[in-house]
Write an enzyme that holds these catalytic residues in place. Structure first.
Site, PDB file in Angstrom:
ATOM      1  N   GLY A   1       0.849  -1.179   0.128  1.00 39.32           N
ATOM      2  CA  GLY A   1       0.011  -0.165  -0.086  1.00 39.32           C
ATOM      3  C   GLY A   1       0.759   1.173   0.087  1.00 39.32           C
ATOM      4  O   GLY A   1       2.082   0.996   0.046  1.00 39.32           O
TER       5      GLY A   1
ATOM      6  N   GLY B   1       1.192   5.251   1.803  1.00 41.19           N
ATOM      7  CA  GLY B   1       0.881   6.185   2.993  1.00 41.19           C
ATOM      8  C   GLY B   1       1.434   7.453   2.581  1.00 41.19           C
ATOM      9  O   GLY B   1       1.537   7.891   1.517  1.00 41.19           O
TER      10      GLY B   1
ATOM     11  N   GLY C   1       5.256   7.546   1.866  1.00 40.51           N
ATOM     12  CA  GLY C   1       5.820   6.554   0.948  1.00 40.51           C
ATOM     13  C   GLY C   1       5.072   5.498   0.720  1.00 40.51           C
ATOM     14  O   GLY C   1       3.916   5.363   0.795  1.00 40.51           O
ATOM     15  N   ARG C   2       5.891   4.296   0.504  1.00 43.93           N
ATOM     16  CA  ARG C   2       5.266   2.934   0.231  1.00 43.93           C
ATOM     17  C   ARG C   2       5.453   2.031   1.018  1.00 43.93           C
ATOM     18  O   ARG C   2       6.488   1.977   1.898  1.00 43.93           O
ATOM     19  CB  ARG C   2       5.529   2.434  -1.339  1.00 43.93           C
ATOM     20  N   VAL C   3       4.646   1.057   1.355  1.00 44.26           N
ATOM     21  CA  VAL C   3       5.010  -0.164   2.255  1.00 44.26           C
ATOM     22  C   VAL C   3       4.904  -1.532   1.531  1.00 44.26           C
ATOM     23  O   VAL C   3       4.105  -1.794   0.430  1.00 44.26           O
ATOM     24  CB  VAL C   3       3.756  -0.234   3.200  1.00 44.26           C
TER      25      VAL C   3
ATOM     26  N   LYS D   1       8.430  -0.227   5.292  1.00 44.10           N
ATOM     27  CA  LYS D   1       7.920   1.406   4.869  1.00 44.10           C
ATOM     28  C   LYS D   1       9.108   2.004   4.230  1.00 44.10           C
ATOM     29  O   LYS D   1       9.992   2.156   5.038  1.00 44.10           O
ATOM     30  CB  LYS D   1       7.341   2.105   6.035  1.00 44.10           C
TER      31      LYS D   1
ATOM     32  N   ASP E   1      -2.915   9.819  16.066  1.00 42.68           N
ATOM     33  CA  ASP E   1      -3.604   9.660  14.254  1.00 42.68           C
ATOM     34  C   ASP E   1      -4.327   8.295  14.753  1.00 42.68           C
ATOM     35  O   ASP E   1      -3.736   7.269  13.907  1.00 42.68           O
ATOM     36  CB  ASP E   1      -2.275   9.617  13.446  1.00 42.68           C
TER      37      ASP E   1
END
Length: 660
Positions: free
Chosen positions: A355, A357, A360-362, A377, A473
Site C-alpha cells: 500500500g 501512505g 511513501g510506500r509499504v 515502509k 493519529d
C-alpha cells in the site's frame, strides 16, 4: 527573459553534449491515454499554432493572433449512452513570455468541437466568450491579459471556465509549498510552469494545481471546487487540447509536454525529454553566450568553480557528520543493510507492494538471513516531513513492547533512502474489513476483541510505559490485524512523548479529519484526552461500520458519526446504529461499547474517561453509569482543565465491581 532563466539548463547540456539530442517521446495511441514528452506532427493545429523544435507554439508574432492545438483523435468519456462518465487526470508543462511579452494567456480545453474560430485574439484566449452557438467547452485558463487602461498592470491568475469565459472560480497563479505557504508564480516570466488538472466524475470534484517546473506536485491544489461536467463529457466525442491568443504586439505561448489519462492518474512527464529551449534563435543565442563566457573567462571561472565546489563538499561533509550523530543518539545504529531489504522485496517490486501512505510506500518482504516475513515502509525522498516522522517512529517504537502495538524490528538509511522494518501483519488494515465488500464481514466477537486490543495498547502508551506517548493519529487504517485477527495499533509517525506529570509540547494540529478533538482543532495542543476522543470515534466506527464523517440523511451536508449515533439513540434505540452486516451480537455489550464511544468522544475534554477507566469498563471491572444523549450536548464553552490525577469523568459514576 528566457535566455537568462534557461542558462543553467543550457550550460549543463553544453558540457554533456546533449543540447542537439533532445527528442520527443512516443504518444500512447488509444482513446483513454496520451503522453507527449515534446511534440511531433500528429496533432490538429489551426490559427497560428505550429511546431518549433519539438515544442508546440500556439501563437507566433504580433498582429492579434490566436492558435489552437487538439489531440488528433477525440476522447470518449462515456462508453455507452446512460453509462458512467469517466474521470480524468492531466498534466502539462508550458512557457509564456520568450520575448517582450504583451499577450493575453492560454488555456487547457475540453471541447465539443475542434473547429474553433481563428479570429478570436485578445482577452478571449482563442475561445468564444460563451456557448451561445451551441459550442460546449470546459477550460482552465492561465490569464495574463494586460489592460492599458488600468495603469499598465497585467493580470496573473488561473481560472476555471465552463461554457463561458466568466470563471466559476479563479485565483492568483501560484502554489502552496510543503509548509502550506503560498508562493506566487509569474506566468509570463518565460520560465517553465507545470499544471495538473484532476476531475472526479462521481463527486464532481475538480482540482487545479500549479508549480514551477520541475518540482513534485504540491499536496494542496491551487483551486478546488465542485463542477458538473456531465453535459460536456456525455455528449460523445470530446476534443482535448490547448488554445491561446495575443493582442497587437508580440507574444509567445508554448506547451513543452502533455500527459492525459481517463479513469486514472496521468503518467508523469519525462523532464529530460522536454524541449526547454523552444526556438532555434533562443537556443543558438544561449549556446553562443555559454561559449563566450567559457572562452573569455577561463582562469577566473575555473578558480571560482573550484572554490565553490570545495566549499560545498566541506559543508556536506559537516552536515552529514552532524546528521549521523543525531541519528545514532536518537535512533541507535541501523539494524538492516539496504542490500538485505532490496533482496527481501525483490528490488522493491510492485508485486510486493502492500500500500501507499502519507510518506511513501509499504512493501512485503522476506529477510534473506532468517526467511522472516516483514513489512518495509520506504519513506519517499521527496517528502519534506518524512525525516522528522521517521525518527519519531524509531525513537518510540524502538523501545516500546506490547502485544497490541505493531512491532518495529529496525531501520535502514542508505543515501536518501529511509526504511522502517516491522512485523508483517498478514490480514492488513482494519478499514478494509469495514468498507471493502470483497473482504469477509467481521463478527461481533472479532470487533470487540479488536476494540479491547487497541484500548489496551493505548492504555500502555498513556499510563503503563516509562513516558507518556500521545499517538495523535488513531484511526481504522492505522490498526493492523495479525494472524489471529487481533488489532495492533501502528503508524507512530505523528506520535510525541513526554514525562508523566508534564504537559506535551505539541502546538500544532495533526491527525485525520473526523478523529480530531474540538480543543485540538481550536488550540493545536495534543493531550491524552485528544487521543481518547479519537479512540471514541474509532470505537463507534467499528460497531457501526460507518466512516467518522458521512452524509446527513436530510440536509445533504456532512454529519459526524457520533452525532448520527446520538440522533439514532434519541429517535428510538441506540442499537439501531449497529452495522447492518452484523447479525449475531450481545445487545448489552454493543450498547455498552456504543455509549462508551460516545462518552470518549465527548466535546468536553474533562468529560472523557482516561484509558484506565476505559479498560475497566470494557473488561467489566467497573460499571458505566446510565446517562442520556442530552447530557452529551454542550454549550460550546470548554474547560481545558483535565484532572489526570483523579482521572474522573463528570458524566459518569465509577462503580468498581468486586472480584476483579
Amino acid at each position: 527573459m528566457l535566455r537568462l532563466s534557461l542558462r543553467p539548463y543550457l550550460i549543463v547540456l553544453f558540457f554533456l553534449g546533449l543540447a542537439d539530442h533532445l527528442h520527443t517521446s512516443g504518444v500512447i495511441a488509444g482513446t483513454s491515454e496520451l503522453v507527449y514528452n515534446g511534440f511531433s506532427a500528429d496533432m490538429k493545429l489551426d490559427g497560428k499554432a505550429l511546431w518549433i523544435n519539438d515544442a508546440l507554439s500556439l501563437t507566433d508574432g504580433p498582429g492579434g493572433t490566436s492558435g489552437h492545438a487538439f489531440c488528433s483523435y477525440p476522447l470518449s468519456f462515456q462508453n455507452h449512452p446512460g453509462g458512467a462518465i469517466s474521470s480524468f487526470s492531466t498534466t502539462f508543462v508550458f512557457v509564456m513570455g520568450f520575448k517582450q511579452y504583451k499577450g493575453n494567456g492560454m488555456a487547457f480545453v475540453l471541447s465539443s468541437t475542434s473547429d474553433l474560430p481563428d479570429d478570436s485574439p485578445g482577452e478571449y484566449l482563442g475561445l468564444l466568450y460563451s456557448n451561445s452557438d451551441g459550442h460546449v467547452f470546459f477550460a482552465v485558463e492561465f490569464d495574463t491579459f494586460l489592460n492599458p487602461e488600468i495603469d499598465d498592470i497585467d493580470d496573473n491568475h488561473v481560472g476555471i471556465d465552463v461554457n463561458s469565459l466568466v470563471s466559476v472560480e479563479s485565483k492568483t497563479a501560484g502554489f502552496y509549498d510543503y509548509i502550506g505557504e503560498f508562493q506566487t508564480i509569474v506566468l509570463r516570466s518565460g520560465k517553465p510552469v507545470q499544471a495538473w488538472v484532476d476531475y472526479d466524475s462521481k463527486s464532481h470534484q475538480l482540482n487545479v494545481t500549479l508549480a514551477a517546473c520541475c518540482i513534485s506536485k504540491p499536496q494542496l491544489p491551487l483551486l478546488s471546487t465542485t463542477v458538473n461536467l456531465s453535459s460536456l463529457l456525455s455528449l460523445g466525442p470530446v476534443y482535448a487540447g490547448f488554445s491561446a491568443s495575443s493582442s497587437k504586439v508580440s507574444s509567445d505561448h508554448y506547451v513543452l509536454g502533455w500527459s492525459l489519462k481517463l479513469d486514472g492518474v496521468a503518467q508523469p512527464l519525462d523532464y529530460t525529454l522536454l524541449p526547454f529551449g523552444a526556438g532555434d534563435e533562443t537556443r543558438e543565442e544561449s549556446k553562443s553566450d555559454v561559449t563566450f563566457y567559457i572562452v573569455k573567462g577561463v582562469p577566473s571561472i575555473v578558480l571560482l568553480v573550484f572554490l565553490i565546489v570545495l566549499f560545498i563538499l566541506i559543508c556536506r561533509h559537516l552536515r552529514k557528520a552532524k546528521e549521523d550523530d543525531e541519528w545514532e543518539i536518537k535512533c541507535g545504529m541501523p539494524s538492516f543493510t539496504y542490500k538485505d531489504l532490496l533482496t527481501a522485496t525483490e528490488g522493491f517490486s510492485n508485486k510486493m507492494l502492500l500500500g501507499k501512505g502519507g510518506f511513501g510506500r509499504v512493501y512485503k518482504g522476506v529477510l534473506p538471513s532468517t526467511t522472516q516475513h516483514v513489512a518495509i515502509k520506504r519513506v519517499s525522498p521527496e517528502s519534506k516531513q518524512g525525516k522528522k516522522e521517521f525518527m519519531a517512529e524509531i525513537a518510540i517504537l524502538g523501545h516500546v513492547r506490547h502485544r497490541n502495538l505493531v512491532q518495529l524490528l529496525g531501520y535502514c538509511r542508505y543515501k536518501q533512502e529511509l526504511l522502517l522494518v516491522y512485523d508483517y501483519m498478514p490480514n492488513g488494515s482494519l478499514d478494509r474489513y469495514l468498507y471493502d465488500n470483497t473482504t469477509p464481514t467481521l463478527d461481533w466477537a472479532q470487533r470487540l476483541r479488536i476494540i479491547k486490543g487497541v484500548a489496551s495498547g493505548l492504555f500502555y502508551l498513556h499510563e503503563d510505559w516509562e513516558q507518556v506517548i500521545i499517538h495523535r493519529d488513531i484511526k481504522a487504517s492505522n490498526v493492523l490485524l495479525d494472524d489471529d485477527m487481533n488489532g495492533r495499533l501502528g503508524d507512530f509517525g505523528l506520535a510525541r512523548l513526554h514525562d508523566h506529570g508534564v504537559d506535551a509540547h505539541t502546538t500544532h494540529v495533526a491527525g485525520t479529519w473526523g478523529y480530531i478533538a474540538p480543543e485540538l482543532a481550536r488550540l493545536g495542543k495534543a493531550t491524552k484526552a485528544t487521543d481518547v476522543f479519537a479512540f471514541g470515534v474509532f470505537t463507534i466506527e467499528v460497531v457501526c461500520g460507518r466512516k467518522p464523517i458521512g452524509p446527513a440523511n436530510t440536509s445533504g451536508g456532512l454529519l459526524a458519526l457520533a452525532d448520527w449515533v446520538c440522533g439514532t439513540w434519541q429517535g428510538g434505540s441506540i442499537i439501531d446504529a449497529v452495522d447492518p452486516e452484523l447479525k449475531d451480537y450481545d445487545t448489552a455489550e454493543v450498547e455498552l461499547v456504543l455509549k462508551l464511544g460516545l462518552l470518549c468522544s465527548h466535546s468536553l475534554s474533562r468529560s472523557r474517561p482516561c484509558m484506565r477507566l476505559v479498560m475497566l469498563y470494557l473488561e467489566g471491572g467497573a460499571r458505566l453509569a446510565d446517562f442520556q444523549p442530552a447530557s452529551l450536548v454542550t454549550d460550546g464553552h470548554e474547560d481545558e482543565e483535565i484532572d489526570q490525577a483523579l482521572c474522573t469523568s463528570a458524566a459518569t459514576t465509577v462503580t468498581i465491581l468486586s472480584g476483579r
